[in-house]
Design a protein around this motif. Structure first.
Motif, PDB file in Angstrom:
ATOM      1  N   VAL A  19      38.134  16.317 106.366  1.00  0.00           N
ATOM      2  CA  VAL A  19      38.592  16.540 107.748  1.00  0.00           C
ATOM      3  C   VAL A  19      37.533  16.082 108.744  1.00  0.00           C
ATOM      4  O   VAL A  19      37.826  15.422 109.748  1.00  0.00           O
ATOM      5  N   GLU A  20      36.272  16.419 108.448  1.00  0.00           N
ATOM      6  CA  GLU A  20      35.177  16.020 109.335  1.00  0.00           C
ATOM      7  C   GLU A  20      35.051  14.496 109.405  1.00  0.00           C
ATOM      8  O   GLU A  20      34.835  13.926 110.478  1.00  0.00           O
ATOM      9  N   LEU A  21      35.196  13.843 108.243  1.00  0.00           N
ATOM     10  CA  LEU A  21      35.136  12.374 108.215  1.00  0.00           C
ATOM     11  C   LEU A  21      36.260  11.766 109.029  1.00  0.00           C
ATOM     12  O   LEU A  21      36.057  10.801 109.781  1.00  0.00           O
ATOM     13  N   LEU A  22      37.459  12.321 108.909  1.00  0.00           N
ATOM     14  CA  LEU A  22      38.610  11.818 109.669  1.00  0.00           C
ATOM     15  C   LEU A  22      38.400  11.997 111.172  1.00  0.00           C
ATOM     16  O   LEU A  22      38.771  11.126 111.971  1.00  0.00           O
ATOM     17  N   VAL A  23      37.808  13.127 111.556  1.00  0.00           N
ATOM     18  CA  VAL A  23      37.531  13.371 112.977  1.00  0.00           C
ATOM     19  C   VAL A  23      36.538  12.353 113.514  1.00  0.00           C
ATOM     20  O   VAL A  23      36.726  11.768 114.597  1.00  0.00           O
ATOM     21  N   VAL A  24      35.475  12.098 112.741  1.00  0.00           N
ATOM     22  CA  VAL A  24      34.462  11.121 113.157  1.00  0.00           C
ATOM     23  C   VAL A  24      35.063   9.729 113.272  1.00  0.00           C
ATOM     24  O   VAL A  24      34.828   8.997 114.245  1.00  0.00           O
ATOM     25  N   ILE A  25      35.869   9.333 112.288  1.00  0.00           N
ATOM     26  CA  ILE A  25      36.525   8.011 112.319  1.00  0.00           C
ATOM     27  C   ILE A  25      37.450   7.897 113.524  1.00  0.00           C
ATOM     28  O   ILE A  25      37.500   6.860 114.190  1.00  0.00           O
ATOM     29  N   SER A  26      38.167   8.968 113.828  1.00  0.00           N
ATOM     30  CA  SER A  26      39.077   8.964 114.981  1.00  0.00           C
ATOM     31  C   SER A  26      38.311   8.787 116.291  1.00  0.00           C
ATOM     32  O   SER A  26      38.732   8.042 117.181  1.00  0.00           O
ATOM     33  N   ILE A  27      37.176   9.487 116.394  1.00  0.00           N
ATOM     34  CA  ILE A  27      36.352   9.380 117.608  1.00  0.00           C
ATOM     35  C   ILE A  27      35.802   7.966 117.760  1.00  0.00           C
ATOM     36  O   ILE A  27      35.827   7.392 118.854  1.00  0.00           O
TER      37      ILE A  27
END
Length: 209
Positions: A19-27
């Motif tokens: 989830v954290e990786l997906l958030v970073v990629i989205s940002i």
């Protein structure tokens, strides 16, 4: 073995979750999306500045021709039916030493050599034939296909021509006093901001490449 599992637990504690990786990629994706238009706008602004600079240089070349008593004697070149003819004459007479000033946005400068090294597809500029160095603020050069003759000798507004290199973004006007300016379209048109010709000036014609 105990130490091994202890290291595994520490590794898990220091790792990112999916989830954290997906958030970073989205940002990162969002920031890239916001930055792209700004970068593109900056690149276009640079190209516009280059076109304005090239136009001023071409005008100075034309001015040098006009000031040559054996060639122009106060009048800009008239020996041609197209702007390509005009520029070839300048090359032949040694006035144009770098061809890059003849190109512009999406119009690569000519790189060939010979008697007529300039081809029409390599010319960015339309040329107003029949002007003299005393005509000051009248357009001498313009981005090709951007303005028509009736826009030179009247106050008619200019509307975008999609065959122009910059399409509906704008165009460059270089006046007979070597002033070079970029004009942007606002609400689909831009009003003429240059001097008008005398109604009796029938010897003036706008030459496209």
């Amino acid at each position: 073995m105990h130490n091994f599992f202890q290291r595994i637990r520490k590794l898990k504690a220091n790792s990112f979750t999916l989830v954290e990786l997906l958030v970073v990629i989205s940002i990162i994706g969002l920031l890239a999306g916001l930055a792209t238009p700004a970068i593109q706008k900056g690149l276009e602004k640079g190209k516009q500045t280059t076109d304005v600079s090239n136009g001023r240089q071409v005008a100075m070349i034309l001015f040098a021709y006009a000031n040559d008593e054996s060639l122009g004697a106060g009048t800009f070149p008239t020996n041609g039916a197209t702007s390509t003819d005009i520029f070839n004459a300048l090359v032949t007479n040694g006035f144009v030493t770098t061809h890059k000033v003849l190109g512009g946005n999406g119009v690569p400068s000519p790189k060939t050599a010979g008697t007529n090294p300039v081809a029409s597809e390599s010319v960015y500029w339309a040329y107003t034939k029949g002007l003299a160095i005393t005509d000051g603020g009248i357009p001498l050069l313009s981005t090709k296909n951007s303005i028509k003759l009736n826009n030179i000798n009247s106050s008619a507004a200019v509307t975008p021509d999609m065959s122009s290199p910059w399409k509906d973004k704008g165009f460059v006007i270089v006046t007979a006093d070597c002033a070079s300016t970029w004009y942007s379209f606002t609400n689909g048109k831009v009003s003429g901001r240059w001097a008008t010709l005398d109604a009796s000036a029938t010897n003036v014609s706008l030459l496209q490449p």
